[in-house]
Design an enzyme around this catalytic site. Structure first.
Site, PDB file in Angstrom:
ATOM      1  N   ILE A   1       0.870  -1.173   0.000  1.00  0.00           N
ATOM      2  CA  ILE A   1       0.000   0.000   0.000  1.00  0.00           C
ATOM      3  C   ILE A   1       0.912   1.230   0.000  1.00  0.00           C
ATOM      4  O   ILE A   1       1.902   1.266   0.726  1.00  0.00           O
ATOM      5  CB  ILE A   1      -0.883   0.053   1.278  1.00  0.00           C
ATOM      6  N   GLU A   2       0.570   2.206  -0.826  1.00  0.00           N
ATOM      7  CA  GLU A   2       1.289   3.485  -0.833  1.00  0.00           C
ATOM      8  C   GLU A   2       0.309   4.586  -0.434  1.00  0.00           C
ATOM      9  O   GLU A   2      -0.823   4.608  -0.899  1.00  0.00           O
ATOM     10  CB  GLU A   2       1.833   3.809  -2.223  1.00  0.00           C
ATOM     11  N   ILE A   3       0.756   5.473   0.423  1.00  0.00           N
ATOM     12  CA  ILE A   3       0.005   6.680   0.757  1.00  0.00           C
ATOM     13  C   ILE A   3       0.922   7.836   0.368  1.00  0.00           C
ATOM     14  O   ILE A   3       2.106   7.833   0.706  1.00  0.00           O
ATOM     15  CB  ILE A   3      -0.325   6.764   2.267  1.00  0.00           C
TER      16      ILE A   3
END
Length: 195
Positions: free
Chosen positions: A139-141
């Site tokens: 997951i990338e934020i």
């Protein structure tokens, strides 16, 4: 041979797509993944068809869905059963955020391991935070909206779809045409989220 195949493919019109609808993910435990996507990423559990004869869950937020499909034997397909390193170059789902610093503090409070990266382009900086879900999906934020979206093809040879209501306008100035289409799409998306 490859050049000919590319040429043949590029002569076709693109599929009449509207938007990304959902991403499907295999998971060891629907319950653990459901908790993660609800509590960490803010997704909401939604009804899924009762005709499915396998464990799963559908979640929705931010204009897209995540469909979880339980497969307890997922490790049988993965040679590495140990914790994967967090690699920003791995396949990943990316979400925009309003405050990367707050995201990092919250992940630390939740005990979620993460790595950061910074991308700079023409003085514009994008902060990225990468971490795994319970099944190792990346997951990338980020604050990726800092970098403007500039289609490479918009100022070169651009073929509007046949029957497009802006087809005639595209012949006047292909550079502004693509920007117009993207802004119109963004406006429509924003209207869909209006209350």
């Amino acid at each position: 041979m490859l050049a000919k195949e590319i040429e043949e493919v590029s002569s076709f019109e693109a599929l009449p797509l509207l938007s990304l609808n959902h991403v499907s993910l295999l998971c060891r435990s629907v319950w653990a993944s459901l908790q993660f996507y609800e509590e960490v990423l803010g997704f909401v559990l939604i009804k899924r068809p009762s005709s499915f004869n396998f464990n799963g869950a559908w979640l929705y937020s931010y204009g897209i869905g995540i469909h979880l499909i339980e497969n307890p034997s997922i490790d049988d397909f993965d040679i590495i059963n140990e914790e994967r390193p967090i690699n920003p170059k791995d396949n990943h789902l990316s979400f925009q955020c309003t405050d990367v610093g707050l995201v990092k503090r919250m992940l630390e409070e939740m005990g979620i391991r993460y790595v950061t990266a910074v991308v700079e382009e023409d003085g514009i900086k994008v902060d990225q935070v990468f971490f795994h879900d319970p099944d190792g999906y990346m997951i990338e934020i980020c604050n990726c909206d800092n970098i403007p979206i500039l289609p490479i093809s918009s100022c070169s040879i651009f073929k509007p779809r046949m029957g497009s209501y802006m087809e005639e306008a595209a012949t006047l100035s292909p550079c502004w045409f693509m920007e117009n289409v993207m802004m119109e799409s963004l406006s429509m998306d924003m209207m869909n989220f209006s209350f």
